[in-house]
Design a protein around this motif. Structure first.
Motif, short mmCIF file in Angstrom:
data_model
loop_
_atom_site.label_atom_id
_atom_site.label_comp_id
_atom_site.label_asym_id
_atom_site.label_seq_id
_atom_site.Cartn_x
_atom_site.Cartn_y
_atom_site.Cartn_z
N GLY A 186 0.81 -1.22 0.00
CA GLY A 186 0.00 0.00 0.00
C GLY A 186 0.84 1.26 0.00
O GLY A 186 0.53 2.23 -0.70
N SER A 192 2.14 2.09 -3.38
CA SER A 192 1.13 2.76 -4.21
C SER A 192 1.05 4.24 -3.90
O SER A 192 0.85 5.07 -4.80
N ASN A 194 4.10 5.99 -5.17
CA ASN A 194 4.07 5.96 -6.64
C ASN A 194 3.35 7.18 -7.21
O ASN A 194 3.52 7.52 -8.39
N ARG A 251 9.30 -2.42 -1.85
CA ARG A 251 9.06 -3.51 -2.79
C ARG A 251 9.79 -4.79 -2.36
O ARG A 251 9.28 -5.90 -2.53
N ASP A 279 -2.43 -5.04 -4.67
CA ASP A 279 -1.78 -3.92 -5.35
C ASP A 279 -2.73 -3.24 -6.33
O ASP A 279 -2.79 -2.01 -6.40
N ILE A 299 -5.41 -1.28 -4.21
CA ILE A 299 -4.89 -0.07 -3.57
C ILE A 299 -4.50 0.97 -4.61
O ILE A 299 -4.85 2.16 -4.51
N THR A 300 -3.76 0.52 -5.63
CA THR A 300 -3.31 1.45 -6.67
C THR A 300 -4.49 2.10 -7.37
O THR A 300 -4.51 3.31 -7.63
N THR A 320 -5.15 5.98 -6.88
CA THR A 320 -4.96 6.75 -8.12
C THR A 320 -6.26 7.41 -8.56
O THR A 320 -6.28 8.61 -8.92
N TYR A 327 -1.23 9.26 -14.48
CA TYR A 327 -2.03 8.47 -13.53
C TYR A 327 -2.87 7.42 -14.28
O TYR A 327 -3.03 6.29 -13.81
N MET A 385 -0.82 4.66 -14.98
CA MET A 385 -0.64 3.84 -13.79
C MET A 385 -1.82 2.90 -13.55
O MET A 385 -1.69 1.87 -12.90
N PRO A 435 -3.21 -1.97 -12.67
CA PRO A 435 -4.32 -2.59 -11.94
C PRO A 435 -5.30 -3.32 -12.84
O PRO A 435 -5.82 -4.39 -12.49
#
Length: 585
Positions: free
Chosen positions: A26, A29, A32, A74, A140, A143-144, A148, A283, A286, A290
Protein backbone atom coordinates in the motif's frame (compact mmCIF):
# COMPACT_ATOMS: atom_id res chain seq x y z
CA UNK A 1 -14.56 -16.71 -3.79
CA UNK A 2 -14.54 -20.53 -3.71
CA UNK A 3 -10.76 -20.64 -3.72
CA UNK A 4 -10.35 -17.82 -1.19
CA UNK A 5 -12.73 -19.64 1.15
CA UNK A 6 -10.83 -22.90 0.73
CA UNK A 7 -7.48 -21.21 1.39
CA UNK A 8 -8.88 -19.20 4.31
CA UNK A 9 -7.10 -21.46 6.82
CA UNK A 10 -3.73 -20.48 5.32
CA UNK A 11 -4.45 -16.77 5.13
CA UNK A 12 -5.55 -16.81 8.79
CA UNK A 13 -2.44 -18.73 9.78
CA UNK A 14 -0.16 -16.27 7.97
CA UNK A 15 -2.19 -13.09 8.59
CA UNK A 16 0.73 -11.32 10.29
CA UNK A 17 3.14 -11.82 7.38
CA UNK A 18 0.47 -11.01 4.80
CA UNK A 19 -0.46 -7.86 6.76
CA UNK A 20 3.15 -6.68 6.69
CA UNK A 21 3.35 -7.32 2.95
CA UNK A 22 0.04 -5.58 2.26
CA UNK A 23 1.07 -2.51 4.26
CA UNK A 24 4.34 -2.30 2.34
CA UNK A 25 2.45 -2.75 -0.94
CA UNK A 26 0.00 0.00 0.00
CA UNK A 27 2.82 2.41 0.82
CA UNK A 28 4.39 1.69 -2.57
CA UNK A 29 1.13 2.76 -4.21
CA UNK A 30 1.13 6.00 -2.23
CA UNK A 31 4.78 6.82 -3.00
CA UNK A 32 4.07 5.96 -6.64
CA UNK A 33 1.79 9.00 -6.85
CA UNK A 34 4.58 11.45 -6.06
CA UNK A 35 6.62 11.39 -9.33
CA UNK A 36 3.69 12.19 -11.70
CA UNK A 37 2.50 15.01 -9.43
CA UNK A 38 6.01 16.48 -9.19
CA UNK A 39 6.44 16.26 -12.97
CA UNK A 40 3.15 18.05 -13.60
CA UNK A 41 4.03 20.90 -11.23
CA UNK A 42 7.49 21.32 -12.81
CA UNK A 43 5.96 21.40 -16.31
CA UNK A 44 3.49 24.14 -15.27
CA UNK A 45 6.27 26.19 -13.61
CA UNK A 46 8.47 25.82 -16.70
CA UNK A 47 5.55 26.87 -18.91
CA UNK A 48 4.97 29.88 -16.66
CA UNK A 49 8.73 30.56 -16.39
CA UNK A 50 8.53 30.61 -12.58
CA UNK A 51 10.74 27.56 -11.75
CA UNK A 52 13.61 28.40 -9.37
CA UNK A 53 16.74 26.36 -8.65
CA UNK A 54 15.60 25.78 -5.06
CA UNK A 55 12.22 24.44 -6.21
CA UNK A 56 13.91 22.22 -8.80
CA UNK A 57 16.30 20.82 -6.15
CA UNK A 58 13.44 20.09 -3.71
CA UNK A 59 11.38 18.37 -6.41
CA UNK A 60 14.35 16.24 -7.47
CA UNK A 61 14.89 15.38 -3.80
CA UNK A 62 11.26 14.27 -3.54
CA UNK A 63 11.78 11.98 -6.54
CA UNK A 64 14.97 10.47 -5.07
CA UNK A 65 13.42 9.87 -1.63
CA UNK A 66 10.29 8.31 -3.11
CA UNK A 67 12.48 6.12 -5.35
CA UNK A 68 14.53 4.76 -2.45
CA UNK A 69 11.39 4.29 -0.34
CA UNK A 70 9.70 2.28 -3.08
CA UNK A 71 12.86 0.18 -3.54
CA UNK A 72 12.88 -0.86 0.12
CA UNK A 73 9.12 -1.36 0.34
CA UNK A 74 9.06 -3.51 -2.79
CA UNK A 75 11.70 -5.78 -1.26
CA UNK A 76 9.60 -6.09 1.91
CA UNK A 77 6.32 -6.97 0.20
CA UNK A 78 8.00 -9.51 -2.05
CA UNK A 79 9.54 -11.26 0.97
CA UNK A 80 6.32 -11.23 2.98
CA UNK A 81 3.89 -12.15 0.18
CA UNK A 82 5.86 -14.30 -2.27
CA UNK A 83 7.90 -15.86 0.53
CA UNK A 84 4.76 -16.73 2.49
CA UNK A 85 3.18 -18.25 -0.61
CA UNK A 86 6.09 -20.70 -0.83
CA UNK A 87 5.14 -21.85 2.68
CA UNK A 88 1.74 -22.88 1.28
CA UNK A 89 3.54 -25.08 -1.26
CA UNK A 90 5.59 -26.64 1.52
CA UNK A 91 2.49 -27.40 3.61
CA UNK A 92 0.48 -28.88 0.74
CA UNK A 93 3.37 -31.04 -0.48
CA UNK A 94 3.79 -32.43 3.02
CA UNK A 95 0.05 -33.07 3.35
CA UNK A 96 -0.03 -34.89 0.04
CA UNK A 97 3.06 -36.97 0.84
CA UNK A 98 1.77 -37.84 4.31
CA UNK A 99 -1.61 -38.73 2.80
CA UNK A 100 0.03 -41.00 0.22
CA UNK A 101 1.92 -42.88 2.95
CA UNK A 102 -1.32 -43.56 4.84
CA UNK A 103 -3.30 -44.85 1.87
CA UNK A 104 -3.92 -48.52 1.19
CA UNK A 105 -2.76 -50.26 -2.03
CA UNK A 106 -6.20 -49.84 -3.62
CA UNK A 107 -5.61 -46.06 -3.69
CA UNK A 108 -2.50 -46.54 -5.83
CA UNK A 109 -4.44 -48.79 -8.15
CA UNK A 110 -6.96 -46.00 -8.74
CA UNK A 111 -4.39 -43.21 -9.09
CA UNK A 112 -1.26 -43.81 -11.13
CA UNK A 113 2.16 -42.53 -10.07
CA UNK A 114 2.45 -39.94 -12.85
CA UNK A 115 -0.92 -38.47 -11.92
CA UNK A 116 0.08 -38.17 -8.26
CA UNK A 117 3.33 -36.48 -9.28
CA UNK A 118 1.41 -33.96 -11.40
CA UNK A 119 -0.72 -33.06 -8.38
CA UNK A 120 2.38 -32.61 -6.22
CA UNK A 121 4.13 -30.36 -8.76
CA UNK A 122 1.99 -28.49 -11.30
CA UNK A 123 -1.15 -28.20 -9.17
CA UNK A 124 0.73 -27.02 -6.09
CA UNK A 125 2.70 -24.52 -8.20
CA UNK A 126 -0.60 -23.10 -9.44
CA UNK A 127 -1.78 -22.64 -5.85
CA UNK A 128 1.51 -21.03 -4.81
CA UNK A 129 1.04 -18.60 -7.69
CA UNK A 130 -2.45 -17.83 -6.39
CA UNK A 131 -1.24 -17.24 -2.82
CA UNK A 132 1.69 -15.14 -4.06
CA UNK A 133 1.12 -13.44 -7.38
CA UNK A 134 -2.65 -13.62 -6.97
CA UNK A 135 -2.67 -11.91 -3.56
CA UNK A 136 -0.14 -9.34 -4.74
CA UNK A 137 -2.25 -8.56 -7.82
CA UNK A 138 -5.46 -8.28 -5.83
CA UNK A 139 -4.03 -6.01 -3.15
CA UNK A 140 -1.78 -3.92 -5.35
CA UNK A 141 -4.40 -3.49 -8.04
CA UNK A 142 -7.06 -2.53 -5.51
CA UNK A 143 -4.89 -0.07 -3.57
CA UNK A 144 -3.31 1.45 -6.67
CA UNK A 145 -6.67 1.80 -8.40
CA UNK A 146 -8.41 3.35 -5.39
CA UNK A 147 -5.57 5.75 -4.51
CA UNK A 148 -4.96 6.75 -8.12
CA UNK A 149 -8.64 7.23 -8.95
CA UNK A 150 -9.21 9.20 -5.73
CA UNK A 151 -6.31 11.50 -6.60
CA UNK A 152 -7.58 11.92 -10.18
CA UNK A 153 -11.11 12.56 -8.94
CA UNK A 154 -10.47 14.94 -6.02
CA UNK A 155 -7.12 16.58 -6.88
CA UNK A 156 -7.28 16.91 -10.68
CA UNK A 157 -10.71 16.80 -12.37
CA UNK A 158 -13.67 14.62 -11.36
CA UNK A 159 -15.43 15.05 -14.70
CA UNK A 160 -12.45 13.83 -16.73
CA UNK A 161 -12.04 10.92 -14.30
CA UNK A 162 -15.62 9.72 -14.81
CA UNK A 163 -15.25 9.96 -18.57
CA UNK A 164 -11.93 8.05 -18.53
CA UNK A 165 -13.37 5.06 -16.63
CA UNK A 166 -16.43 4.61 -18.84
CA UNK A 167 -14.90 1.61 -20.77
CA UNK A 168 -14.01 -0.28 -17.58
CA UNK A 169 -17.39 -1.99 -16.89
CA UNK A 170 -17.32 -3.39 -20.44
CA UNK A 171 -13.83 -4.71 -19.80
CA UNK A 172 -15.00 -6.45 -16.60
CA UNK A 173 -17.77 -8.29 -18.47
CA UNK A 174 -15.40 -9.37 -21.26
CA UNK A 175 -12.78 -10.57 -18.75
CA UNK A 176 -15.37 -12.62 -16.86
CA UNK A 177 -16.52 -14.39 -20.01
CA UNK A 178 -12.93 -15.11 -21.03
CA UNK A 179 -12.13 -16.40 -17.53
CA UNK A 180 -14.81 -19.08 -17.71
CA UNK A 181 -13.36 -20.42 -20.95
CA UNK A 182 -9.88 -20.28 -19.46
CA UNK A 183 -11.03 -22.35 -16.45
CA UNK A 184 -12.26 -25.16 -18.68
CA UNK A 185 -9.17 -25.07 -20.90
CA UNK A 186 -6.73 -25.10 -17.97
CA UNK A 187 -8.53 -28.04 -16.35
CA UNK A 188 -8.17 -30.01 -19.57
CA UNK A 189 -4.47 -29.08 -19.87
CA UNK A 190 -3.76 -30.20 -16.27
CA UNK A 191 -5.47 -33.54 -16.87
CA UNK A 192 -3.45 -33.96 -20.07
CA UNK A 193 -0.25 -33.22 -18.15
CA UNK A 194 -1.14 -35.96 -15.66
CA UNK A 195 -1.62 -38.36 -18.55
CA UNK A 196 1.76 -37.36 -19.99
CA UNK A 197 3.41 -37.86 -16.59
CA UNK A 198 1.91 -41.34 -16.36
CA UNK A 199 3.13 -42.23 -19.84
CA UNK A 200 6.70 -41.09 -19.16
CA UNK A 201 6.87 -42.75 -15.74
CA UNK A 202 5.59 -46.09 -17.02
CA UNK A 203 7.78 -45.98 -20.14
CA UNK A 204 10.96 -45.25 -18.19
CA UNK A 205 10.15 -47.87 -15.53
CA UNK A 206 9.54 -50.49 -18.20
CA UNK A 207 12.35 -49.50 -20.57
CA UNK A 208 14.00 -52.93 -20.32
CA UNK A 209 10.80 -54.69 -21.40
CA UNK A 210 10.26 -52.17 -24.20
CA UNK A 211 13.75 -52.77 -25.59
CA UNK A 212 13.59 -56.54 -25.19
CA UNK A 213 10.50 -56.63 -27.43
CA UNK A 214 11.96 -54.14 -29.91
CA UNK A 215 9.00 -51.89 -29.19
CA UNK A 216 10.89 -48.59 -29.08
CA UNK A 217 9.41 -47.27 -32.33
CA UNK A 218 5.83 -47.92 -31.28
CA UNK A 219 6.50 -46.51 -27.81
CA UNK A 220 7.99 -43.31 -29.28
CA UNK A 221 4.98 -43.00 -31.61
CA UNK A 222 2.57 -43.45 -28.68
CA UNK A 223 4.46 -40.82 -26.71
CA UNK A 224 4.40 -38.45 -29.67
CA UNK A 225 0.61 -38.80 -29.82
CA UNK A 226 0.23 -38.10 -26.08
CA UNK A 227 2.70 -35.23 -26.27
CA UNK A 228 0.80 -33.69 -29.20
CA UNK A 229 -2.45 -33.96 -27.27
CA UNK A 230 -0.89 -32.16 -24.29
CA UNK A 231 0.55 -29.50 -26.61
CA UNK A 232 -2.82 -28.84 -28.21
CA UNK A 233 -4.59 -28.51 -24.86
CA UNK A 234 -1.84 -26.28 -23.51
CA UNK A 235 -2.06 -24.10 -26.61
CA UNK A 236 -5.82 -23.81 -26.15
CA UNK A 237 -5.29 -22.70 -22.53
CA UNK A 238 -2.48 -20.37 -23.64
CA UNK A 239 -4.77 -18.84 -26.28
CA UNK A 240 -7.33 -17.76 -23.70
CA UNK A 241 -4.56 -16.67 -21.34
CA UNK A 242 -2.93 -14.57 -24.07
CA UNK A 243 -6.20 -12.73 -24.74
CA UNK A 244 -6.28 -11.09 -21.30
CA UNK A 245 -3.58 -8.45 -21.87
CA UNK A 246 -4.68 -7.39 -25.40
CA UNK A 247 -8.25 -7.10 -24.17
CA UNK A 248 -7.14 -4.92 -21.24
CA UNK A 249 -4.95 -2.72 -23.47
CA UNK A 250 -7.86 -2.25 -25.92
CA UNK A 251 -10.17 -0.85 -23.25
CA UNK A 252 -7.37 1.23 -21.71
CA UNK A 253 -6.61 2.61 -25.18
CA UNK A 254 -10.24 3.69 -25.42
CA UNK A 255 -9.81 5.49 -22.07
CA UNK A 256 -6.74 7.29 -23.46
CA UNK A 257 -8.69 8.47 -26.51
CA UNK A 258 -11.52 9.84 -24.37
CA UNK A 259 -9.03 11.53 -22.02
CA UNK A 260 -7.10 13.23 -24.83
CA UNK A 261 -10.25 14.45 -26.62
CA UNK A 262 -12.09 15.74 -23.55
CA UNK A 263 -8.87 16.91 -21.85
CA UNK A 264 -7.95 18.94 -24.95
CA UNK A 265 -11.36 20.60 -24.83
CA UNK A 266 -10.88 21.43 -21.11
CA UNK A 267 -7.45 22.99 -21.82
CA UNK A 268 -8.89 25.05 -24.68
CA UNK A 269 -11.60 26.33 -22.30
CA UNK A 270 -9.00 27.11 -19.61
CA UNK A 271 -10.45 24.53 -17.25
CA UNK A 272 -7.25 22.41 -17.13
CA UNK A 273 -3.52 23.13 -17.46
CA UNK A 274 -1.10 21.20 -19.66
CA UNK A 275 0.81 20.02 -16.57
CA UNK A 276 -2.42 18.71 -15.01
CA UNK A 277 -3.30 16.83 -18.22
CA UNK A 278 0.20 15.29 -18.28
CA UNK A 279 -0.24 14.25 -14.63
CA UNK A 280 -3.72 12.89 -15.39
CA UNK A 281 -2.45 10.83 -18.34
CA UNK A 282 0.44 9.54 -16.21
CA UNK A 283 -2.03 8.47 -13.53
CA UNK A 284 -4.19 6.88 -16.21
CA UNK A 285 -1.10 5.02 -17.37
CA UNK A 286 -0.64 3.84 -13.79
CA UNK A 287 -4.17 2.38 -13.96
CA UNK A 288 -3.06 0.07 -16.78
CA UNK A 289 -1.29 -2.16 -14.25
CA UNK A 290 -4.32 -2.59 -11.94
CA UNK A 291 -6.49 -3.38 -14.94
CA UNK A 292 -3.99 -5.89 -16.27
CA UNK A 293 -3.53 -7.24 -12.75
CA UNK A 294 -7.25 -7.88 -12.47
CA UNK A 295 -7.12 -9.92 -15.67
CA UNK A 296 -4.05 -11.75 -14.39
CA UNK A 297 -5.77 -12.28 -11.02
CA UNK A 298 -8.87 -13.70 -12.66
CA UNK A 299 -6.69 -16.04 -14.70
CA UNK A 300 -4.62 -17.15 -11.69
CA UNK A 301 -7.69 -17.75 -9.54
CA UNK A 302 -9.30 -19.86 -12.26
CA UNK A 303 -6.15 -21.97 -12.53
CA UNK A 304 -5.81 -22.17 -8.75
CA UNK A 305 -9.44 -23.28 -8.40
CA UNK A 306 -8.88 -26.14 -10.83
CA UNK A 307 -5.71 -27.21 -9.02
CA UNK A 308 -7.28 -26.98 -5.57
CA UNK A 309 -10.21 -29.11 -6.71
CA UNK A 310 -7.76 -31.75 -7.97
CA UNK A 311 -5.70 -31.72 -4.76
CA UNK A 312 -8.79 -31.63 -2.56
CA UNK A 313 -10.14 -34.67 -4.41
CA UNK A 314 -6.96 -36.58 -3.60
CA UNK A 315 -6.93 -35.55 0.06
CA UNK A 316 -10.60 -36.53 0.37
CA UNK A 317 -9.80 -40.14 -0.53
CA UNK A 318 -10.09 -42.43 2.46
CA UNK A 319 -7.99 -45.49 3.13
CA UNK A 320 -9.65 -48.89 3.10
CA UNK A 321 -7.72 -49.62 6.31
CA UNK A 322 -9.23 -47.82 9.30
CA UNK A 323 -7.29 -47.45 12.53
CA UNK A 324 -9.13 -48.40 15.70
CA UNK A 325 -10.03 -45.44 17.90
CA UNK A 326 -8.55 -47.04 21.04
CA UNK A 327 -5.67 -49.35 20.06
CA UNK A 328 -4.13 -51.76 22.51
CA UNK A 329 -1.20 -50.25 24.47
CA UNK A 330 1.97 -51.80 23.05
CA UNK A 331 2.48 -55.06 21.21
CA UNK A 332 4.69 -58.16 21.37
CA UNK A 333 5.13 -61.22 19.23
CA UNK A 334 3.10 -64.33 20.00
CA UNK A 335 0.91 -67.01 18.50
CA UNK A 336 -0.75 -66.30 15.16
CA UNK A 337 -4.28 -67.53 14.48
CA UNK A 338 -5.88 -67.26 11.05
CA UNK A 339 -9.66 -67.69 11.05
CA UNK A 340 -10.67 -66.36 7.63
CA UNK A 341 -14.14 -67.39 6.48
CA UNK A 342 -13.90 -65.41 3.24
CA UNK A 343 -12.00 -62.56 1.57
CA UNK A 344 -12.55 -60.99 -1.84
CA UNK A 345 -10.78 -58.64 -4.23
CA UNK A 346 -13.31 -56.54 -6.15
CA UNK A 347 -16.16 -58.95 -5.34
CA UNK A 348 -14.17 -61.96 -6.57
CA UNK A 349 -13.58 -64.40 -3.73
CA UNK A 350 -9.85 -64.97 -3.16
CA UNK A 351 -9.77 -66.86 0.15
CA UNK A 352 -12.33 -69.16 1.70
CA UNK A 353 -12.33 -71.17 4.94
CA UNK A 354 -8.66 -70.58 5.78
CA UNK A 355 -8.10 -71.64 9.41
CA UNK A 356 -4.74 -72.47 10.98
CA UNK A 357 -2.52 -71.56 13.96
CA UNK A 358 1.20 -70.84 14.18
CA UNK A 359 3.07 -70.70 17.46
CA UNK A 360 5.55 -67.97 18.28
CA UNK A 361 8.98 -68.75 16.85
CA UNK A 362 7.72 -71.30 14.32
CA UNK A 363 8.25 -71.24 10.56
CA UNK A 364 5.30 -71.38 8.19
CA UNK A 365 5.67 -72.44 4.58
CA UNK A 366 2.95 -71.59 2.05
CA UNK A 367 2.98 -73.24 -1.38
CA UNK A 368 0.56 -73.78 -4.21
CA UNK A 369 -0.15 -72.83 -7.82
CA UNK A 370 0.00 -69.23 -9.00
CA UNK A 371 -3.09 -67.31 -7.91
CA UNK A 372 -3.92 -69.68 -5.07
CA UNK A 373 -3.88 -66.91 -2.41
CA UNK A 374 -0.36 -67.23 -0.95
CA UNK A 375 0.56 -63.54 -1.15
CA UNK A 376 -2.89 -62.50 0.04
CA UNK A 377 -2.30 -64.30 3.35
CA UNK A 378 0.76 -62.11 3.95
CA UNK A 379 -0.89 -58.87 2.89
CA UNK A 380 -3.78 -59.50 5.25
CA UNK A 381 -1.32 -59.94 8.12
CA UNK A 382 0.34 -56.65 7.13
CA UNK A 383 -3.14 -55.09 7.00
CA UNK A 384 -2.73 -53.88 3.45
CA UNK A 385 -6.30 -55.17 3.29
CA UNK A 386 -8.66 -56.20 6.06
CA UNK A 387 -10.44 -59.52 6.43
CA UNK A 388 -14.11 -59.14 5.55
CA UNK A 389 -15.47 -62.26 7.23
CA UNK A 390 -13.35 -63.72 10.01
CA UNK A 391 -10.19 -62.49 11.71
CA UNK A 392 -6.42 -62.79 12.15
CA UNK A 393 -5.24 -62.79 15.76
CA UNK A 394 -1.84 -62.13 17.34
CA UNK A 395 -1.39 -63.04 20.99
CA UNK A 396 -5.12 -63.65 21.27
CA UNK A 397 -6.12 -60.19 19.98
CA UNK A 398 -7.49 -59.31 16.57
CA UNK A 399 -4.69 -57.51 14.67
CA UNK A 400 -7.20 -54.71 13.99
CA UNK A 401 -7.10 -53.92 17.72
CA UNK A 402 -3.44 -52.86 17.44
CA UNK A 403 -2.25 -49.60 15.94
CA UNK A 404 -0.85 -50.02 12.43
CA UNK A 405 2.49 -48.61 13.52
CA UNK A 406 2.81 -51.09 16.38
CA UNK A 407 1.71 -54.03 14.23
CA UNK A 408 4.09 -53.30 11.39
CA UNK A 409 6.96 -52.58 13.78
CA UNK A 410 7.08 -56.34 14.43
CA UNK A 411 7.36 -57.22 10.76
CA UNK A 412 9.91 -57.46 8.02
CA UNK A 413 8.47 -58.04 4.56
CA UNK A 414 10.23 -58.96 1.33
CA UNK A 415 7.69 -58.72 -1.53
CA UNK A 416 7.82 -60.54 -4.86
CA UNK A 417 8.58 -57.27 -6.63
CA UNK A 418 11.56 -55.93 -4.70
CA UNK A 419 11.78 -52.17 -4.39
CA UNK A 420 15.32 -50.84 -3.97
CA UNK A 421 16.20 -47.17 -3.82
CA UNK A 422 18.65 -45.13 -5.87
CA UNK A 423 21.22 -44.98 -3.11
CA UNK A 424 24.17 -47.07 -1.95
CA UNK A 425 23.80 -50.76 -1.17
CA UNK A 426 24.75 -49.97 2.43
CA UNK A 427 21.95 -47.41 2.77
CA UNK A 428 19.45 -49.77 1.15
CA UNK A 429 20.25 -52.53 3.66
CA UNK A 430 20.06 -50.25 6.68
CA UNK A 431 16.99 -48.41 5.36
CA UNK A 432 14.94 -49.20 8.49
CA UNK A 433 17.77 -48.08 10.78
CA UNK A 434 20.13 -45.50 9.19
CA UNK A 435 22.45 -45.72 12.20
CA UNK A 436 23.00 -49.47 11.86
CA UNK A 437 26.75 -50.25 12.19
CA UNK A 438 28.59 -51.49 9.11
CA UNK A 439 29.28 -54.83 10.84
CA UNK A 440 25.54 -55.50 11.14
CA UNK A 441 25.02 -54.48 7.51
CA UNK A 442 27.72 -56.91 6.38
CA UNK A 443 26.34 -59.67 8.58
CA UNK A 444 22.86 -59.31 7.02
CA UNK A 445 24.46 -59.52 3.55
CA UNK A 446 26.39 -62.64 4.53
CA UNK A 447 23.26 -64.33 5.87
CA UNK A 448 21.55 -63.76 2.52
CA UNK A 449 24.53 -64.92 0.45
CA UNK A 450 25.09 -61.60 -1.30
CA UNK A 451 28.19 -60.40 0.57
CA UNK A 452 30.67 -61.76 -1.99
CA UNK A 453 28.73 -60.17 -4.85
CA UNK A 454 28.78 -56.79 -3.11
CA UNK A 455 32.49 -56.65 -2.26
CA UNK A 456 33.26 -57.61 -5.88
CA UNK A 457 31.59 -54.40 -7.04
CA UNK A 458 33.79 -51.32 -7.71
CA UNK A 459 32.61 -49.41 -4.63
CA UNK A 460 31.59 -52.38 -2.50
CA UNK A 461 28.80 -51.49 -0.07
CA UNK A 462 29.08 -47.88 -1.23
CA UNK A 463 28.00 -48.81 -4.77
CA UNK A 464 25.06 -46.73 -5.99
CA UNK A 465 22.65 -49.25 -7.46
CA UNK A 466 20.37 -47.02 -9.52
CA UNK A 467 16.62 -46.50 -9.37
CA UNK A 468 14.72 -49.65 -8.31
CA UNK A 469 18.03 -51.58 -8.40
CA UNK A 470 18.24 -51.35 -12.18
CA UNK A 471 21.98 -52.13 -12.16
CA UNK A 472 21.55 -55.45 -10.30
CA UNK A 473 20.54 -58.93 -11.38
CA UNK A 474 17.24 -60.39 -10.20
CA UNK A 475 18.96 -62.64 -7.67
CA UNK A 476 21.07 -59.78 -6.29
CA UNK A 477 17.99 -57.59 -5.86
CA UNK A 478 16.18 -60.37 -4.01
CA UNK A 479 19.06 -61.02 -1.65
CA UNK A 480 19.69 -57.33 -0.91
CA UNK A 481 15.97 -56.90 -0.19
CA UNK A 482 16.16 -59.89 2.17
CA UNK A 483 19.27 -58.39 3.81
CA UNK A 484 17.32 -55.18 4.41
CA UNK A 485 14.54 -57.12 6.13
CA UNK A 486 16.96 -59.18 8.25
CA UNK A 487 18.96 -56.10 9.24
CA UNK A 488 15.84 -54.83 11.03
CA UNK A 489 15.76 -58.10 13.06
CA UNK A 490 11.94 -58.33 12.90
CA UNK A 491 9.91 -60.57 15.20
CA UNK A 492 7.87 -61.72 12.20
CA UNK A 493 9.70 -62.13 8.88
CA UNK A 494 7.69 -62.63 5.69
CA UNK A 495 9.42 -63.77 2.50
CA UNK A 496 7.06 -63.71 -0.47
CA UNK A 497 8.65 -66.00 -3.06
CA UNK A 498 11.92 -64.21 -2.31
CA UNK A 499 14.21 -67.10 -3.31
CA UNK A 500 12.85 -67.63 -6.81
CA UNK A 501 15.79 -65.91 -8.56
CA UNK A 502 18.63 -67.70 -6.73
CA UNK A 503 20.13 -71.09 -7.51
CA UNK A 504 19.56 -74.18 -5.35
CA UNK A 505 22.95 -73.93 -3.63
CA UNK A 506 22.42 -70.27 -2.63
CA UNK A 507 18.88 -71.06 -1.54
CA UNK A 508 20.14 -73.85 0.75
CA UNK A 509 22.77 -71.47 2.21
CA UNK A 510 20.13 -68.81 2.96
CA UNK A 511 17.61 -71.28 4.42
CA UNK A 512 20.20 -72.76 6.78
CA UNK A 513 21.25 -69.29 7.92
CA UNK A 514 17.63 -68.35 8.55
CA UNK A 515 17.09 -71.46 10.68
CA UNK A 516 20.00 -70.48 12.93
CA UNK A 517 19.52 -66.72 12.96
CA UNK A 518 15.72 -66.74 13.31
CA UNK A 519 15.52 -69.09 16.29
CA UNK A 520 12.66 -68.00 18.56
CA UNK A 521 11.25 -65.63 15.91
CA UNK A 522 8.34 -66.26 13.55
CA UNK A 523 9.07 -66.71 9.85
CA UNK A 524 6.58 -67.06 7.00
CA UNK A 525 7.81 -68.13 3.55
CA UNK A 526 5.80 -68.46 0.35
CA UNK A 527 7.55 -70.36 -2.42
CA UNK A 528 7.15 -72.26 -5.65
CA UNK A 529 10.28 -74.30 -5.03
CA UNK A 530 9.47 -76.65 -2.17
CA UNK A 531 13.09 -77.04 -1.08
CA UNK A 532 12.78 -73.53 0.45
CA UNK A 533 10.17 -74.66 3.01
CA UNK A 534 10.88 -78.33 3.77
CA UNK A 535 12.21 -77.28 7.20
CA UNK A 536 9.01 -75.41 8.12
CA UNK A 537 7.04 -76.42 11.22
CA UNK A 538 3.80 -76.04 9.26
CA UNK A 539 3.30 -76.13 5.51
CA UNK A 540 0.07 -75.07 3.82
CA UNK A 541 -0.78 -76.14 0.28
CA UNK A 542 -3.17 -73.52 -1.16
CA UNK A 543 -5.45 -74.07 -4.13
CA UNK A 544 -8.16 -71.68 -5.33
CA UNK A 545 -7.98 -69.75 -2.05
CA UNK A 546 -8.47 -72.82 0.16
CA UNK A 547 -6.14 -74.98 2.21
CA UNK A 548 -5.83 -78.18 0.23
CA UNK A 549 -3.21 -79.85 2.43
CA UNK A 550 -1.56 -78.96 5.76
CA UNK A 551 1.20 -80.44 7.89
CA UNK A 552 4.98 -80.62 8.09
CA UNK A 553 7.14 -82.02 5.30
CA UNK A 554 6.99 -85.62 6.49
CA UNK A 555 3.24 -85.55 7.03
CA UNK A 556 2.59 -84.09 3.59
CA UNK A 557 4.83 -86.64 1.92
CA UNK A 558 2.83 -89.41 3.62
CA UNK A 559 -0.41 -87.93 2.27
CA UNK A 560 0.91 -88.50 -1.27
CA UNK A 561 -1.07 -85.55 -2.65
CA UNK A 562 -0.15 -82.38 -4.52
CA UNK A 563 2.81 -81.65 -2.26
CA UNK A 564 4.24 -85.17 -2.67
CA UNK A 565 3.94 -85.14 -6.46
CA UNK A 566 5.38 -81.62 -6.81
CA UNK A 567 8.29 -82.33 -4.46
CA UNK A 568 9.19 -85.56 -6.29
CA UNK A 569 9.00 -83.78 -9.64
CA UNK A 570 11.22 -80.89 -8.47
CA UNK A 571 13.75 -83.27 -6.92
CA UNK A 572 13.96 -85.22 -10.17
CA UNK A 573 14.47 -82.00 -12.14
CA UNK A 574 17.25 -80.84 -9.81
CA UNK A 575 18.95 -84.25 -10.05
CA UNK A 576 18.87 -84.13 -13.85
CA UNK A 577 20.27 -80.59 -13.86
CA UNK A 578 23.05 -81.61 -11.49
CA UNK A 579 23.88 -84.62 -13.68
CA UNK A 580 24.00 -82.46 -16.79
CA UNK A 581 26.25 -79.92 -15.09
CA UNK A 582 28.54 -82.75 -13.93
CA UNK A 583 28.68 -84.16 -17.45
CA UNK A 584 29.45 -80.80 -19.00
CA UNK A 585 32.21 -80.05 -16.55
Amino acid sequence: MYLLKKLGWFFRMEKRRYSMGIIALGLVSVFNLIPPRVMGQIIDKIAGQTLTNQELFLNVLYLVVSGFAMYGLRYIWRMYIFGTANHLGQILRFRLFEHFTKMSPSFFQRFRTGDLMAHATNDINALVMTAGGGVMSAVDASITAVVTLATMFFVLDWRLTLIAILPLPLMAMATSALGRRNHTAFKASQEAFSKLNNHVQESVSGIKVTKSFGYQGAEVAAFAHTNQEVFEKNMRAAKFNALFDPMTITFVGLSYVLTLVIGGIFIANGELTIGELVTFITYLDMLVWPLQAMGFLFNVIQRGSVSYERIDHLLAQESDIVETANPLPGIKNGNLDYAIDSFSYDEQETLSNVHFALKKGQTLGIVGPTGSGKTTLLKLLLRERDVESGSISLNGYDIRDYSLQDLRSLMGYVPQDQILFAMSIRDNIRFANPDLPDKMVEKAAQLCGVYEDIIAMPEGFGTIIGERGVSLSGGQKQRIAMSRALAANPEILMLDDSLSAVDAKTEHHIVENLKDERYGKTTIITAHRLSAIVHADLILVMENGRIKEAGNHQELMEQAGWYYETYQSQQLTESLEASLEGGIS
